[in-house]
Design an enzyme around this catalytic site. Structure first.
Site, PDB file in Angstrom:
ATOM      1  NE  ARG A 171      -2.724   1.038   3.556  1.00 41.23           N
ATOM      2  CZ  ARG A 171      -3.643   1.155   4.529  1.00 41.23           C
ATOM      3  NH1 ARG A 171      -4.910   1.402   4.213  1.00 41.23           N
ATOM      4  NH2 ARG A 171      -3.298   1.011   5.794  1.00 41.23           N
ATOM      5  CG  ASP A 460      -4.431   2.662  11.442  1.00 40.49           C
ATOM      6  OD1 ASP A 460      -5.397   3.385  11.776  1.00 40.49           O
ATOM      7  OD2 ASP A 460      -4.512   1.822  10.529  1.00 40.49           O
TER       8      ASP A 460
END
Length: 555
Positions: A171, A460
């Site tokens: 990603r 996160d």
């Protein structure tokens, strides 16, 4: 140290050991070519985002686009689907790309590893380049790592021991982010920070695409933060050029798009269509999706105020509408539908916490498998067995359930917009929790750790974004808690002081900077679109003079 690599690309970050293996002249020439061809369109797409947010703020609601109705109504087209090694994606583990986490992910037993340079990575120059090095070595089966020793004792050694490792899906960072340690000079002579997306994608594809194909897999990517099908078209153009430039067959590159912005939920068919020659599936990125709802509708009144963060559940009607529409859309087009990440994680020192985490993760994956998802995410290796059991119970020996078409699903724009169904009950404990999570996560992120275990949850950038944006919205909507307290800047300031006083100030902490950044992204009148943007610019960029000093010390 400033190193000019070609007429249009300049590295301003320090060149540490082995960086020259990633930042080669040939790789950087490829990244420069990506910028020459696509940087202008990237800026156009980002301008489109600003206009769309302005319209939403002025009362325009999201809708299914009338101008693309023919794409949605045409039943004939399908996407490319799974590439080699992506046929069975029932369990995907996510995590950053430092050597230790890379080895742990490859040994985890998952089907897929989301190698994350985005929300689970703090984008320090070291993390970005060394993350590419970890992937470079891992793909060639030569990655090893020895942890620093303590009190003279040798450090723990980490090696990849799994007989079959997960398929890697990398990603890159989103379109909105830049890499300030690399400057791009355009045709007019204007010097700009490089696109983080093009840097991450370009370096990884250039070094690893052919090697991955030779090893029976392929260059696969998760695409974050897309807001519309025009952004998907840009990625598709980049993939096509890359295949031509690197000598790959058309369609070798495969992408899975995260449907993690509110606007993208209204364009799933169109996103798949634009990427159809390169698309493997869609993912229900739940946490960024919730953040995007708050961000886009933060000034639209009490109807769009969400309750305490821990009460925003996947079983709420508007979240059910989102995930069921995703499964239906994917399976109609031959694309995998991948579920999101439950934030609960086990604690090996606390069996009670672990038991609760396993129960909640099992329930979450049971719902996803029952709804038709083909796989799902976990954030910790210990969660893989319980998640796998739920998908095995539904899939059996089948690699996926693409044959389950979900013709029973009928989702309207009103269903997706029904945020009011969540209720808006906010407690003082919920306010305090959001403050604590945001400050503690920012402290971690500023220390270079992008995925942090906080109070038995994996936080996160996406989960921290929910916490800080809720605080901003509650303040600006003069929201009242269930206890009768109006949420004001003063209330949040007072709780912030209490939270900071309660936290241990361990050596090397960044709490002072975290507090300053918290105020910027939560308490200021303006709303930063992403907390990572001011945080990166102010605190993570290594100035050229620091690089020069480091080079002098090394000499």
């Amino acid at each position: 140290m400033t190193t000019t690599t070609n007429p249009s690309l300049t590295i301003t970050g320090p060149l540490r050991p082995r960086y020259d293996e990633i930042l080669t002249p040939e790789a950087l020439a490829f990244v420069a070519e990506l910028h020459r061809r696509f940087a202008g369109t990237r800026h156009e797409r980002l301008a489109d985002r600003m206009r769309a947010r302005y319209d939403l703020g002025n009362g325009r609601d999201l809708r299914f686009l009338p101008e693309t109705a023919d794409v949605r109504e045409d039943d004939s087209w399908r996407v490319a689907g799974a590439g080699p090694g992506l046929e069975d994606r029932r369990i995907e583990i996510t995590g950053p790309t430092d050597p230790k986490m890379t080895i742990n992910a490859l040994n985890s037993g998952a089907n897929v590893w989301l190698a994350d340079l985005e929300d689970a990575t703090s984008p320090t120059w070291g993390n970005i380049v060394e993350g590419q090095l970890s992937l470079f070595d891992a793909i060639r089966e030569r990655l090893e790592f020895t942890a620093p020793g303590v009190d003279g004792a040798p450090g723990k050694q980490y090696r990849v021991t799994a007989e079959r490792t997960p398929t890697i899906v990398m990603r890159p960072r989103g379109w909105h982010l830049v890499e300030k340690h690399i400057e791009y000079t355009d045709r007019s002579g204007l010097r700009l920070a490089a696109s983080a997306s093009l840097v991450d994608f370009g370096l990884y594809a250039f070094h690893n695409a052919a090697e991955l194909v030779a090893r029976g897999r392929g260059p696969y990517f998760y695409l974050p933060k897309l807001e519309n099908h025009r952004e998907a078209r840009l990625w598709n153009d980049i993939f096509t050029f890359t295949e031509q430039r690197l000598g790959l067959d058309h369609g070798t590159i495969r992408a899975t798009v995260l449907i993690e912005t509110f606007p993208a939920a209204f364009e799933m068919d169109e996103i798949l269509f634009e990427l159809r020659d390169h698309c493997a599936g869609l993912n229900a990125g739940r946490w960024d999706y919730v953040f995007s709802i708050i961000k886009n509708y933060r000034g639209r009144g009490q109807w769009f105020v969400l309750p305490d963060r821990d009460r925003i559940l996947m079983t709420l009607p508007f979240m059910r509408a989102y995930t069921e529409l995703l499964v239906k859309t994917c399976h109609k087009r031959g694309a995998h539908a991948i579920g999101g990440m439950s934030a609960f994680i086990p604690n090996r020192r606390d069996p009670e916490v672990t038991e609760r985490a396993l129960e909640r993760v099992a329930a979450d994956k049971r719902r996803e498998a029952g709804d038709g998802f083909d796989g799902s995410w976990v954030a910790h290796p210990d969660l893989i067995p319980v998640a796998r059991a739920e998908f095995d119970a539904v899939l059996g020996d089948k690699p996926n359930q693409l044959d389950r078409q979900r013709d029973d699903v009928r989702v309207t724009a009103r269903d997706l917009l029904d945020v009011r169904s969540a209720g808006g009950e906010v407690t003082l404990a919920g306010v305090r929790a959001n403050i604590a999570i945001t400050v503690r996560y920012l402290d971690s992120w500023l220390r270079g750790i992008g995925a942090a275990a906080i109070d038995n949850l994996m936080e996160d950038a996406a989960t921290a974004e929910i916490s800080r944006s809720q605080l901003w919205q509650w303040i600006h909507q003069d929201h009242v808690t269930v206890e009768g307290e109006t949420i004001t800047r003063g209330l949040v300031e007072g709780m912030l002081a209490e939270v900071l006083a309660s936290l241990p100030h361990a050596p090397g902490n960044r709490l002072a900077e975290a507090e300053e950044l918290f105020r910027t992204v939560t308490l200021h009148e303006d709303f930063p679109t992403f907390l990572t943007v001011p945080g990166y610019t102010r605190h993570l960029v290594e100035p050229a003079e620091a690089a020069e000093a480091e080079e002098a010390r090394a000499a």
